[in-house]
Design a protein around this motif. Structure first.
Motif, PDB file in Angstrom:
ATOM      1  N   LEU A 265     -11.624 -10.824 -35.964  1.00  0.00           N
ATOM      2  CA  LEU A 265     -12.493 -11.937 -36.337  1.00  0.00           C
ATOM      3  C   LEU A 265     -13.690 -11.475 -37.164  1.00  0.00           C
ATOM      4  O   LEU A 265     -14.610 -12.242 -37.404  1.00  0.00           O
ATOM      5  CB  LEU A 265     -12.977 -12.661 -35.075  1.00  0.00           C
ATOM      6  N   SER A 266     -13.696 -10.203 -37.563  1.00  0.00           N
ATOM      7  CA  SER A 266     -14.789  -9.688 -38.383  1.00  0.00           C
ATOM      8  C   SER A 266     -14.230  -8.758 -39.450  1.00  0.00           C
ATOM      9  O   SER A 266     -13.065  -8.352 -39.393  1.00  0.00           O
ATOM     10  CB  SER A 266     -15.810  -8.941 -37.527  1.00  0.00           C
ATOM     11  N   GLU A 267     -15.058  -8.421 -40.402  1.00  0.00           N
ATOM     12  CA  GLU A 267     -14.672  -7.520 -41.485  1.00  0.00           C
ATOM     13  C   GLU A 267     -15.851  -6.623 -41.819  1.00  0.00           C
ATOM     14  O   GLU A 267     -16.985  -7.085 -41.882  1.00  0.00           O
ATOM     15  CB  GLU A 267     -14.258  -8.315 -42.722  1.00  0.00           C
ATOM     16  N   TYR A 286     -19.284  -8.513 -41.125  1.00  0.00           N
ATOM     17  CA  TYR A 286     -19.460  -9.955 -41.119  1.00  0.00           C
ATOM     18  C   TYR A 286     -18.455 -10.587 -40.163  1.00  0.00           C
ATOM     19  O   TYR A 286     -17.300 -10.156 -40.091  1.00  0.00           O
ATOM     20  CB  TYR A 286     -19.246 -10.530 -42.526  1.00  0.00           C
ATOM     21  N   CYS A 287     -18.902 -11.596 -39.412  1.00  0.00           N
ATOM     22  CA  CYS A 287     -17.985 -12.422 -38.627  1.00  0.00           C
ATOM     23  C   CYS A 287     -17.387 -13.477 -39.544  1.00  0.00           C
ATOM     24  O   CYS A 287     -18.067 -13.987 -40.447  1.00  0.00           O
ATOM     25  CB  CYS A 287     -18.715 -13.113 -37.478  1.00  0.00           C
ATOM     26  N   PHE A 288     -16.132 -13.832 -39.325  1.00  0.00           N
ATOM     27  CA  PHE A 288     -15.539 -14.908 -40.103  1.00  0.00           C
ATOM     28  C   PHE A 288     -16.169 -16.248 -39.728  1.00  0.00           C
ATOM     29  O   PHE A 288     -16.172 -17.184 -40.509  1.00  0.00           O
ATOM     30  CB  PHE A 288     -14.026 -14.953 -39.889  1.00  0.00           C
ATOM     31  N   GLY A 289     -16.705 -16.339 -38.517  1.00  0.00           N
ATOM     32  CA  GLY A 289     -17.472 -17.503 -38.115  1.00  0.00           C
ATOM     33  C   GLY A 289     -18.905 -17.077 -37.872  1.00  0.00           C
ATOM     34  O   GLY A 289     -19.488 -16.350 -38.658  1.00  0.00           O
ATOM     35  N   TYR A 294     -21.290  -6.348 -34.864  1.00  0.00           N
ATOM     36  CA  TYR A 294     -21.558  -4.923 -34.677  1.00  0.00           C
ATOM     37  C   TYR A 294     -21.248  -4.415 -33.270  1.00  0.00           C
ATOM     38  O   TYR A 294     -21.452  -3.236 -32.995  1.00  0.00           O
ATOM     39  CB  TYR A 294     -23.010  -4.618 -35.055  1.00  0.00           C
ATOM     40  N   PHE A 295     -20.782  -5.285 -32.374  1.00  0.00           N
ATOM     41  CA  PHE A 295     -20.343  -4.793 -31.071  1.00  0.00           C
ATOM     42  C   PHE A 295     -19.116  -5.584 -30.632  1.00  0.00           C
ATOM     43  O   PHE A 295     -18.845  -6.692 -31.114  1.00  0.00           O
ATOM     44  CB  PHE A 295     -21.460  -4.872 -30.021  1.00  0.00           C
ATOM     45  N   GLU A 296     -18.361  -5.017 -29.708  1.00  0.00           N
ATOM     46  CA  GLU A 296     -17.111  -5.607 -29.252  1.00  0.00           C
ATOM     47  C   GLU A 296     -17.353  -6.986 -28.642  1.00  0.00           C
ATOM     48  O   GLU A 296     -18.208  -7.150 -27.785  1.00  0.00           O
ATOM     49  CB  GLU A 296     -16.459  -4.688 -28.200  1.00  0.00           C
ATOM     50  N   GLY A 297     -16.601  -7.962 -29.131  1.00  0.00           N
ATOM     51  CA  GLY A 297     -16.735  -9.321 -28.611  1.00  0.00           C
ATOM     52  C   GLY A 297     -17.893 -10.095 -29.216  1.00  0.00           C
ATOM     53  O   GLY A 297     -18.205 -11.196 -28.750  1.00  0.00           O
ATOM     54  N   CYS A 299     -18.089 -11.430 -32.194  1.00  0.00           N
ATOM     55  CA  CYS A 299     -17.647 -12.563 -33.019  1.00  0.00           C
ATOM     56  C   CYS A 299     -16.779 -13.468 -32.150  1.00  0.00           C
ATOM     57  O   CYS A 299     -15.593 -13.178 -31.944  1.00  0.00           O
ATOM     58  CB  CYS A 299     -16.844 -12.077 -34.232  1.00  0.00           C
ATOM     59  N   PRO A 300     -17.327 -14.547 -31.592  1.00  0.00           N
ATOM     60  CA  PRO A 300     -16.541 -15.400 -30.687  1.00  0.00           C
ATOM     61  C   PRO A 300     -15.439 -16.125 -31.438  1.00  0.00           C
ATOM     62  O   PRO A 300     -15.653 -16.640 -32.538  1.00  0.00           O
ATOM     63  CB  PRO A 300     -17.582 -16.388 -30.154  1.00  0.00           C
ATOM     64  N   ALA A 301     -14.244 -16.110 -30.873  1.00  0.00           N
ATOM     65  CA  ALA A 301     -13.113 -16.796 -31.497  1.00  0.00           C
ATOM     66  C   ALA A 301     -13.317 -18.300 -31.414  1.00  0.00           C
ATOM     67  O   ALA A 301     -13.783 -18.820 -30.412  1.00  0.00           O
ATOM     68  CB  ALA A 301     -11.810 -16.415 -30.794  1.00  0.00           C
ATOM     69  N   VAL A 302     -12.974 -18.981 -32.474  1.00  0.00           N
ATOM     70  CA  VAL A 302     -12.969 -20.445 -32.414  1.00  0.00           C
ATOM     71  C   VAL A 302     -11.951 -20.892 -31.380  1.00  0.00           C
ATOM     72  O   VAL A 302     -12.120 -21.866 -30.678  1.00  0.00           O
ATOM     73  CB  VAL A 302     -12.624 -21.023 -33.807  1.00  0.00           C
ATOM     74  N   TYR A 303     -10.884 -20.108 -31.264  1.00  0.00           N
ATOM     75  CA  TYR A 303      -9.887 -20.375 -30.237  1.00  0.00           C
ATOM     76  C   TYR A 303      -9.761 -19.159 -29.344  1.00  0.00           C
ATOM     77  O   TYR A 303      -9.583 -18.040 -29.817  1.00  0.00           O
ATOM     78  CB  TYR A 303      -8.530 -20.689 -30.876  1.00  0.00           C
ATOM     79  N   ARG A 304      -9.854 -19.327 -28.057  1.00  0.00           N
ATOM     80  CA  ARG A 304      -9.697 -18.232 -27.092  1.00  0.00           C
ATOM     81  C   ARG A 304      -8.526 -18.545 -26.165  1.00  0.00           C
ATOM     82  O   ARG A 304      -8.301 -19.704 -25.806  1.00  0.00           O
ATOM     83  CB  ARG A 304     -10.969 -18.043 -26.269  1.00  0.00           C
ATOM     84  N   PRO A 305      -7.747 -17.530 -25.712  1.00  0.00           N
ATOM     85  CA  PRO A 305      -6.588 -17.747 -24.854  1.00  0.00           C
ATOM     86  C   PRO A 305      -6.919 -18.514 -23.584  1.00  0.00           C
ATOM     87  O   PRO A 305      -6.128 -19.328 -23.131  1.00  0.00           O
ATOM     88  CB  PRO A 305      -6.106 -16.318 -24.545  1.00  0.00           C
TER      89      PRO A 305
END
Length: 714
Positions: A265-267, A286-289, A294-297, A299-305
């Motif tokens: 979810l980041s680049e 950068y987060c896509f949202g 810069y740390f794990e987790g 960039c919150p997913a728009v969709y999470r399991p």
């Protein structure tokens, strides 16, 4: 059946809602605020686990007043207060001290805040060097060398103390009591000197100088062609100020022991923010949202399991609700029907904001040749540049980034994307000027795009980089021979002669330097970057402007008087000519006082009759000594401190052509190659000034003349 577009829209809405809440800023278990300021990782407080390294450590200090008690963040490594940190932009805003001179008890010591070894630099885009004073020159120095500066003057009605009452927020800083100048790139430390306007005279009145944040205008003034392009977010009059906001840029430098998360979810991309020695000095992510990459987790997913069950339930509920289906169908039809209107309104809004109305006026007035330029759509340019992929970047400057692209018809183009909203004047100025020019040695404008937040200009693509790179990063496959240097110098001089004398209106380039001279597939020179150039009336002898330019190439007379003439372009060309002769850079940071400025060092060597000691070895080996000396004398005349003593660009062009002709006679094979190359110039068809120049050359010789190379380009 519900259209797929509607289903996707509803799912995205539900996912977005399910992901709402407090977005992650700091690492889990770390404090995320100090007072009212969010502290995002890689910055952090207290534990070393909460920040990337010592440079990013924030000290949250206690602060109290008569009315309340609060906490204030400080960047511990440099001891300055932090007012904001933006992860997306890679910036941190600090409160930076100002420099005072002759202001009584409030005088301050020279500013010398060093960022050496840090992941920070003073942002060239977001800051200005600003000074306030009467008849004074404020100079920004790096290791003792002048790298920026400006001149401020006052009229006779100004009283003692008026300078202290200036409100920086309301001032245009156009040279009257207040002036501004750009910062050099990669600036990590500096000092300031203020002196009187007259040579060797000190300023005895209270003066101020500072590096201060600039912001673009967003009011109606933003659309005015002559409006200021930025303002300074500073409250209060000058004499009451101790600090002003300044912006530092940062990156995750290569030597930092920080593993960037591999998050889909980041680049993370390579950057060159803090060092001119490396093409990739670090990285930015950068987060896509939204979020912190810069740390794990972060960039919150728009969709999470974990939301899949609730989403399925909602989808089933919507599917079972007939009323909802009808509502969705109506919504879909409304969205489909209004999509075109929304796009058109957006494009019109962007068109206006990017100066389209002003451009229309200039189109209707005949200032712009409509037949020579095209209005590109954003979709067309996105496809050509692979959505402005960072891999397509071929050049970066203080105000713009240039991307390589290919149109559907196979044409290779260069797309210039301005970085800061508010550079509309430079965009329109370059558009208008280049639309008037048709010269073989000036980069060709193909068109523009006004449908974006930031305007775009489209040029022919010039494949072989710029003269600075070619000269100082020697190409083993095609070395920089004396003949090539002489030809490039002649082509640039011819282009300047055209701009000054043969264009429909005289044009002053105002920023001639080796990085603004591009090289095409045959290594022919193409003068570029007309953002600061100006068209003038034929009866005008000079422009009075805020001092702008590049140190090392800047005309000293212009710096002293703020009056730019055609001879100021001649001085800058003289520096380029010395670069070609010596192979040295215009500014060198050494301990030797003479070696800091190439122009002054060259003049000193000419006066001491030791100029051949600094001429490039290849030039000495390949060129005739008397021909080299003719070019040396020409360069020396171009660098005269008194502009009236400098030659015109026409005289420079004629002399260089004459030297090339003599060089050609000394080698029959070179003369043959010149004749072959001259065939490339037969496509130009305007001979309006040939008779004026033809008499300067031997008509019996077919060595290429100014007629072949330059006059046909008018």
């Amino acid at each position: 059946m519900i259209p797929k577009l509607v289903i996707h829209f509803i799912i995205l809405v539900i996912w977005e809602v399910s992901a709402q809440g407090e977005l992650p800023v700091a690492k889990p278990g770390c404090d995320s605020r100090c007072g009212d300021v969010p502290i995002p990782f890689p910055f952090g407080m207290k534990s070393s686990e909460c920040y990337a390294e010592k440079w990013f450590e924030i000290e949250c200090r206690n602060a109290s007043t008569y009315t309340h008690y609060s906490h204030t963040p400080y960047l511990k490594s440099i001891g300055l207060e932090v007012t904001s940190i933006y992860v997306e932009a890679g910036t941190v805003t600090i409160k930076h001290p100002i420099y005072r001179s002759n202001c009584g008890s409030k005088d301050s010591p020279p500013v010398n805040q060093s960022l050496e070894g840090s992941p920070f630099v003073y942002s060239q885009e977001r800051n200005k060097f600003v000074a306030a004073g009467c008849n004074s020159i404020a100079i920004l120095k790096l290791n003792g060398s002048e790298v920026s500066g400006c001149v401020s003057t006052c009229n006779e009605n100004y009283k003692v103390g008026d300078i202290g009452n200036i409100e920086l927020r309301e001032s245009d800083c156009n040279g009257t009591s207040c002036c501004e100048s750009s910062l050099p790139s990669y600036l990590k430390e500096y000092s300031i000197e203020i002196k009187g306007l007259k040579e060797k005279e000190s300023s005895h009145e209270c003066s101020y100088a500072m590096v201060v944040q600039q912001n673009p205008y967003y009011s109606y003034r933003y659309y005015s062609y002559n409006a200021p392009r930025s303002y300074f977010p500073v409250n209060g009059v000058m004499e009451d100020l101790d600090v002003v906001p300044a912006v530092l840029e940062w990156e995750i430098v290569n030597n930092l022991n920080l593993t960037l998360p591999l998050d889909p979810l980041s680049e993370c991309i390579d950057t060159n923010v803090t060092s001119s020695r490396y093409k990739r000095s670090g990285q930015r992510c950068y987060c896509f949202g939204s979020g912190n990459p810069y740390f794990e987790g972060g960039c919150p997913a728009v969709y999470r399991p974990e939301h899949s069950k609730s989403i399925s339930a909602v989808i089933k509920g919507v599917s079972l609700s007939f009323g909802s289906i009808i509502l969705l169908l109506i919504l879909w039809r409304v969205l489909k029907g209004t999509k075109k209107t929304i796009v058109e309104k957006y494009r019109k809004r962007m068109f206006k904001r990017n100066g389209g109305l002003l451009l229309q006026q200039r189109l209707s007035s005949g200032e712009v040749n409509v037949d020579k330029v095209k209005l590109f759509s954003l979709k067309e340019l996105e496809k050509a540049t692979d959505n402005f992929n960072t891999n397509r970047v071929v050049g970066k400057g203080g105000q713009a980034t240039v991307y390589k692209g290919m149109l559907i018809n196979g044409t290779i183009i260069a797309v210039k994307k301005f970085k800061i909203q508010g550079k509309i004047e430079e965009f329109i100025n370059e558009f208008v000027i280049l639309s008037q020019i048709n010269h073989r040695n000036v980069v060709k404008l193909l068109g523009s795009c006004l449908e974006t937040k930031i305007p775009l200009l489209v040029y022919e693509f010039i494949p072989n980089g710029n003269l600075f790179e070619y000269l100082h990063q020697q190409n083993e496959d095609l070395p920089m021979t004396w003949d090539i240097r002489l030809r490039i110098a002649t082509e640039v001089a011819g282009a300047l002669f055209y701009l000054h004398s043969a264009a429909s209106q005289p044009i002053y380039h105002k920023d001639i330097k080796s990085t603004n001279i591009l090289l095409d597939e045959k290594y022919r020179a193409k003068v570029a970057d007309f953002g600061t150039s100006r068209m003038i009336s034929s009866d005008v002898t000079h422009l009075t402007t805020v001092v702008q330019g590049t140190f090392g190439y800047l005309d000293p007379e212009y710096f002293q008087t703020s009056q730019f003439t055609e001879k100021s372009d001649v001085y800058s060309f003289g520096v380029v000519l010395v670069e070609l002769l010596t192979g040295k850079k215009p500014i060198t940071h050494t301990t030797s006082e003479e070696a800091k400025s190439l122009a002054s060092y060259f003049i000193m060597c000419v006066e001491k009759d030791c100029v051949f000691d600094i001429i490039d070895e290849r030039v000495m080996k390949e060129g005739e000594k008397n021909h080299i000396m003719e070019v040396v004398n020409l360069a020396n005349r171009c660098l005269e401190l008194n502009g009236k003593r400098r030659p015109t660009t026409k005289e420079v062009t004629l002399e260089l052509e004459s030297i090339r002709k003599l060089e050609g006679k000394s080698n029959a094979q070179e003369r043959h190659n010149e004749l072959v190359r001259s065939e490339d110039y037969q496509s130009w068809d305007d001979y309006s000034t040939i008779l004026e120049i033809r008499s300067a050359f031997d008509q019996s010789s077919r060595t290429p003349t100014l007629e072949d190379i330059h006059i046909r380009t008018i």
